[in-house]
Each structure stands twice: as structure tokens, then as C-alpha cells.
Write a protein that holds these residues in place. Structure first.
Motif, PDB file in Angstrom:
ATOM      1  N   SER A  76       0.857  -1.181   0.000  1.00  0.00           N
ATOM      2  CA  SER A  76       0.000   0.000   0.000  1.00  0.00           C
ATOM      3  C   SER A  76       0.895   1.232   0.000  1.00  0.00           C
ATOM      4  CB  SER A  76      -0.923   0.000   1.226  1.00  0.00           C
ATOM      5  OG  SER A  76      -0.154   0.055   2.414  1.00  0.00           O
ATOM      6  N   ASN A  77       0.291   2.382  -0.180  1.00  0.00           N
ATOM      7  CA  ASN A  77       1.011   3.657  -0.175  1.00  0.00           C
ATOM      8  C   ASN A  77       2.262   3.606  -1.059  1.00  0.00           C
ATOM      9  OD1 ASN A  77      -0.865   4.792   1.602  1.00  0.00           O
ATOM     10  ND2 ASN A  77       0.234   3.965   3.355  1.00  0.00           N
ATOM     11  N   VAL A  78       2.077   3.261  -2.317  1.00  0.00           N
ATOM     12  CA  VAL A  78       3.184   3.167  -3.264  1.00  0.00           C
ATOM     13  C   VAL A  78       3.454   4.558  -3.830  1.00  0.00           C
ATOM     14  CG1 VAL A  78       4.008   2.089  -5.381  1.00  0.00           C
ATOM     15  CG2 VAL A  78       2.586   0.786  -3.793  1.00  0.00           C
ATOM     16  N   ILE A  79       4.719   4.969  -3.760  1.00  0.00           N
ATOM     17  CA  ILE A  79       5.126   6.299  -4.215  1.00  0.00           C
ATOM     18  C   ILE A  79       6.365   6.171  -5.091  1.00  0.00           C
ATOM     19  CG2 ILE A  79       6.021   8.557  -3.498  1.00  0.00           C
ATOM     20  CD1 ILE A  79       4.442   8.231  -0.918  1.00  0.00           C
ATOM     21  N   ILE A  80       6.380   6.924  -6.170  1.00  0.00           N
ATOM     22  CA  ILE A  80       7.564   7.049  -7.018  1.00  0.00           C
ATOM     23  C   ILE A  80       8.195   8.402  -6.712  1.00  0.00           C
ATOM     24  CG2 ILE A  80       8.292   7.506  -9.386  1.00  0.00           C
ATOM     25  CD1 ILE A  80       6.436   5.322 -10.293  1.00  0.00           C
ATOM     26  N   SER A  81       9.494   8.385  -6.461  1.00  0.00           N
ATOM     27  CA  SER A  81      10.255   9.619  -6.262  1.00  0.00           C
ATOM     28  C   SER A  81      11.336   9.681  -7.321  1.00  0.00           C
ATOM     29  CB  SER A  81      10.905   9.636  -4.869  1.00  0.00           C
ATOM     30  OG  SER A  81       9.932   9.530  -3.872  1.00  0.00           O
ATOM     31  N   LEU A  82      11.470  10.834  -7.949  1.00  0.00           N
ATOM     32  CA  LEU A  82      12.482  11.030  -8.987  1.00  0.00           C
ATOM     33  C   LEU A  82      13.448  12.122  -8.563  1.00  0.00           C
ATOM     34  CD1 LEU A  82       9.945  10.844 -11.824  1.00  0.00           C
ATOM     35  CD2 LEU A  82      12.085   9.597 -11.905  1.00  0.00           C
ATOM     36  N   GLN A  83      14.721  11.868  -8.794  1.00  0.00           N
ATOM     37  CA  GLN A  83      15.710  12.904  -8.558  1.00  0.00           C
ATOM     38  C   GLN A  83      16.793  12.807  -9.614  1.00  0.00           C
ATOM     39  OE1 GLN A  83      16.813  10.958  -4.625  1.00  0.00           O
ATOM     40  NE2 GLN A  83      18.717  11.966  -5.149  1.00  0.00           N
ATOM     41  N   GLY A  84      17.332  13.949  -9.964  1.00  0.00           N
ATOM     42  CA  GLY A  84      18.440  13.978 -10.912  1.00  0.00           C
ATOM     43  C   GLY A  84      19.679  13.409 -10.254  1.00  0.00           C
TER      44      GLY A  84
ATOM     45  N   LEU B 218       1.057   6.581  -6.326  1.00  0.00           N
ATOM     46  CA  LEU B 218       0.367   5.708  -7.278  1.00  0.00           C
ATOM     47  C   LEU B 218      -0.929   5.207  -6.666  1.00  0.00           C
ATOM     48  CD1 LEU B 218       3.351   3.634  -8.720  1.00  0.00           C
ATOM     49  CD2 LEU B 218       2.464   5.862  -9.444  1.00  0.00           C
ATOM     50  N   THR B 219      -1.878   4.903  -7.527  1.00  0.00           N
ATOM     51  CA  THR B 219      -3.198   4.418  -7.123  1.00  0.00           C
ATOM     52  C   THR B 219      -3.305   2.932  -7.420  1.00  0.00           C
ATOM     53  OG1 THR B 219      -4.133   6.574  -7.680  1.00  0.00           O
ATOM     54  CG2 THR B 219      -5.687   4.746  -7.475  1.00  0.00           C
ATOM     55  N   ALA B 220      -3.895   2.182  -6.490  1.00  0.00           N
ATOM     56  CA  ALA B 220      -4.099   0.751  -6.708  1.00  0.00           C
ATOM     57  C   ALA B 220      -5.032   0.544  -7.899  1.00  0.00           C
ATOM     58  CB  ALA B 220      -4.689   0.103  -5.460  1.00  0.00           C
ATOM     59  N   VAL B 221      -4.693  -0.429  -8.753  1.00  0.00           N
ATOM     60  CA  VAL B 221      -5.534  -0.798  -9.891  1.00  0.00           C
ATOM     61  C   VAL B 221      -6.512  -1.849  -9.375  1.00  0.00           C
ATOM     62  CG1 VAL B 221      -5.579  -1.776 -12.217  1.00  0.00           C
ATOM     63  CG2 VAL B 221      -3.663  -0.301 -11.509  1.00  0.00           C
ATOM     64  N   GLU B 222      -7.777  -1.482  -9.268  1.00  0.00           N
ATOM     65  CA  GLU B 222      -8.770  -2.360  -8.639  1.00  0.00           C
ATOM     66  C   GLU B 222      -8.891  -3.717  -9.307  1.00  0.00           C
ATOM     67  OE1 GLU B 222     -12.553  -0.688  -7.617  1.00  0.00           O
ATOM     68  OE2 GLU B 222     -11.652   1.271  -7.204  1.00  0.00           O
ATOM     69  N   SER B 223      -8.765  -3.771 -10.615  1.00  0.00           N
ATOM     70  CA  SER B 223      -8.953  -5.029 -11.333  1.00  0.00           C
ATOM     71  C   SER B 223      -7.712  -5.927 -11.288  1.00  0.00           C
ATOM     72  CB  SER B 223      -9.329  -4.747 -12.787  1.00  0.00           C
ATOM     73  OG  SER B 223      -8.283  -4.027 -13.425  1.00  0.00           O
ATOM     74  N   LYS B 224      -6.574  -5.415 -10.776  1.00  0.00           N
ATOM     75  CA  LYS B 224      -5.330  -6.191 -10.731  1.00  0.00           C
ATOM     76  C   LYS B 224      -4.650  -6.004  -9.380  1.00  0.00           C
ATOM     77  CE  LYS B 224      -4.324  -6.219 -15.635  1.00  0.00           C
ATOM     78  NZ  LYS B 224      -3.285  -6.050 -16.644  1.00  0.00           N
ATOM     79  N   PRO B 225      -4.944  -6.871  -8.406  1.00  0.00           N
ATOM     80  CA  PRO B 225      -4.303  -6.749  -7.094  1.00  0.00           C
ATOM     81  C   PRO B 225      -2.777  -6.769  -7.218  1.00  0.00           C
ATOM     82  CG  PRO B 225      -6.080  -8.357  -7.021  1.00  0.00           C
ATOM     83  CD  PRO B 225      -5.883  -7.984  -8.465  1.00  0.00           C
ATOM     84  N   GLY B 226      -2.119  -5.861  -6.509  1.00  0.00           N
ATOM     85  CA  GLY B 226      -0.666  -5.758  -6.558  1.00  0.00           C
ATOM     86  C   GLY B 226      -0.161  -4.789  -7.610  1.00  0.00           C
ATOM     87  N   ASP B 227      -1.077  -4.262  -8.447  1.00  0.00           N
ATOM     88  CA  ASP B 227      -0.689  -3.289  -9.467  1.00  0.00           C
ATOM     89  C   ASP B 227      -1.085  -1.879  -9.033  1.00  0.00           C
ATOM     90  OD1 ASP B 227       0.109  -5.467 -10.945  1.00  0.00           O
ATOM     91  OD2 ASP B 227      -0.941  -4.857 -12.767  1.00  0.00           O
ATOM     92  N   PHE B 228      -0.210  -0.928  -9.356  1.00  0.00           N
ATOM     93  CA  PHE B 228      -0.418   0.472  -9.002  1.00  0.00           C
ATOM     94  C   PHE B 228      -0.050   1.316 -10.210  1.00  0.00           C
ATOM     95  CE2 PHE B 228       0.504  -1.995  -5.313  1.00  0.00           C
ATOM     96  CZ  PHE B 228      -0.383  -1.539  -4.346  1.00  0.00           C
ATOM     97  N   SER B 229      -0.771   2.426 -10.410  1.00  0.00           N
ATOM     98  CA  SER B 229      -0.473   3.268 -11.571  1.00  0.00           C
ATOM     99  C   SER B 229      -0.600   4.738 -11.204  1.00  0.00           C
ATOM    100  CB  SER B 229      -1.407   2.929 -12.735  1.00  0.00           C
ATOM    101  OG  SER B 229      -2.734   3.278 -12.409  1.00  0.00           O
ATOM    102  N   GLY B 230       0.017   5.561 -12.034  1.00  0.00           N
ATOM    103  CA  GLY B 230      -0.059   7.002 -11.857  1.00  0.00           C
ATOM    104  C   GLY B 230       0.606   7.698 -13.020  1.00  0.00           C
ATOM    105  N   GLN B 231       0.469   9.023 -13.047  1.00  0.00           N
ATOM    106  CA  GLN B 231       1.064   9.819 -14.108  1.00  0.00           C
ATOM    107  C   GLN B 231       1.978  10.877 -13.519  1.00  0.00           C
ATOM    108  OE1 GLN B 231      -2.250  11.298 -16.457  1.00  0.00           O
ATOM    109  NE2 GLN B 231      -1.859   9.679 -17.944  1.00  0.00           N
ATOM    110  N   GLY B 232       3.013  11.219 -14.269  1.00  0.00           N
ATOM    111  CA  GLY B 232       3.945  12.251 -13.846  1.00  0.00           C
ATOM    112  C   GLY B 232       4.662  12.820 -15.042  1.00  0.00           C
ATOM    113  N   GLU B 233       5.674  13.631 -14.737  1.00  0.00           N
ATOM    114  CA  GLU B 233       6.431  14.285 -15.791  1.00  0.00           C
ATOM    115  C   GLU B 233       7.824  14.597 -15.259  1.00  0.00           C
ATOM    116  OE1 GLU B 233       5.778  18.587 -17.505  1.00  0.00           O
ATOM    117  OE2 GLU B 233       4.281  17.215 -18.339  1.00  0.00           O
ATOM    118  N   LEU B 234       8.820  14.463 -16.105  1.00  0.00           N
ATOM    119  CA  LEU B 234      10.193  14.812 -15.743  1.00  0.00           C
ATOM    120  C   LEU B 234      10.445  16.272 -16.072  1.00  0.00           C
ATOM    121  CD1 LEU B 234      12.189  11.788 -17.212  1.00  0.00           C
ATOM    122  CD2 LEU B 234      11.487  12.149 -14.840  1.00  0.00           C
TER     123      LEU B 234
END
Length: 127
Positions: A59-67, A79-95
Motif C-alpha cells: 500500500s502507499n506506493v510512491i515514485i520519487s524522482l531525482q536527478g 500511485l493508485t491501486a488498480v482495482e482489477s489487478k491486485p498488486g498493481d499500481f499506476s499514476g502519471q507524472g512528468e520529468l
């Protein structure tokens, strides 16, 4: 606690290029797969992140990016849990855009599990 501190540690996907494929890290009985779309990864373009964790309830899956080569500010994406796929998380970002035109990024995936925190990282280049 699942933690891999360096690229030389077993399980780090150090030979995997996120610009060409998804990358998987194995930590004992737990595996974590990261995928970034579209490929190749580019700065200032919307990116879709997908993390799949097998072998532990996360739970509470987070992506952190650093140069890796210069400070590029704080860049975190929960990231948000994908309800139809337990263990999968998704989200959007930008570099952020790098003034040198090419940047080595370190992407850290952090998650909470019943066995403790899970942390691992990947490095990749983006233009």
C-alpha cells in the motif's frame, strides 16, 4: 524490511533499460516490476507509471524522482491501486527539463507492506 541500497546489491535491475522495456527487481520472495510509457522516456512529456508487486501486499506506493547529476527539485508521484489487478499500481507524472539536454535520473519506488517498508530504485537517461 526490503531494501536494496546500491546498484551492486543483488536484485537491482542495473542492466535493465527502462527506455526499452519494463524492469523487475527480485527481493527474496517479493518481486517488483516497473514500467514507464511511452518509450523512450522524455522530459516535459506526460509519463504513465505502472508498478506491479508480487509476493507481498503493498500500500502507499510512491515514485520519487531525482536527478543523479544535478538537483532537479522534488518530484514525487503517489500511485493508485488498480482495482482489477491486485498488486498493481499506476499514476502519471512528468520529468523536469534539464538544461544540458540529457539527464541521468534515479527513480525510487517505495511501498508499505506488512513485513515493513519496501524500497528499490532504478536509473535511466532521458532527454
Amino acid at each position: 524490511m526490503f531494501s536494496l541500497p546500491s546498484a551492486e546489491a543483488p536484485g537491482i535491475a542495473s542492466n535493465c533499460d527502462l527506455n526499452n522495456q519494463s524492469c523487475t527487481v527480485h527481493m527474496g520472495e517479493v518481486s517488483l516490476t516497473l514500467d514507464i510509457q511511452p518509450r523512450p522516456v522524455r522530459s516535459m512529456a506526460p509519463l504513465n507509471y505502472r508498478v506491479s508487486i508480487v509476493g507481498a501486499r503493498a500500500s502507499n506506493v510512491i515514485i520519487s524522482l531525482q536527478g543523479s547529476e544535478m538537483y532537479m527539485g522534488i518530484n514525487q508521484t503517489p500511485l493508485t491501486a488498480v482495482e482489477s489487478k491486485p498488486g498493481d499500481f499506476s499514476g502519471q507524472g512528468e520529468l523536469a527539463v534539464c538544461t544540458t539536454g540529457d539527464m541521468l535520473w534515479r527513480l525510487t519506488v517505495s511501498a508499505e507492506t506488512a513485513a515493513g517498508p519496501l524500497n528499490t530504485w532504478f536509473e535511466f537517461r532521458a532527454k
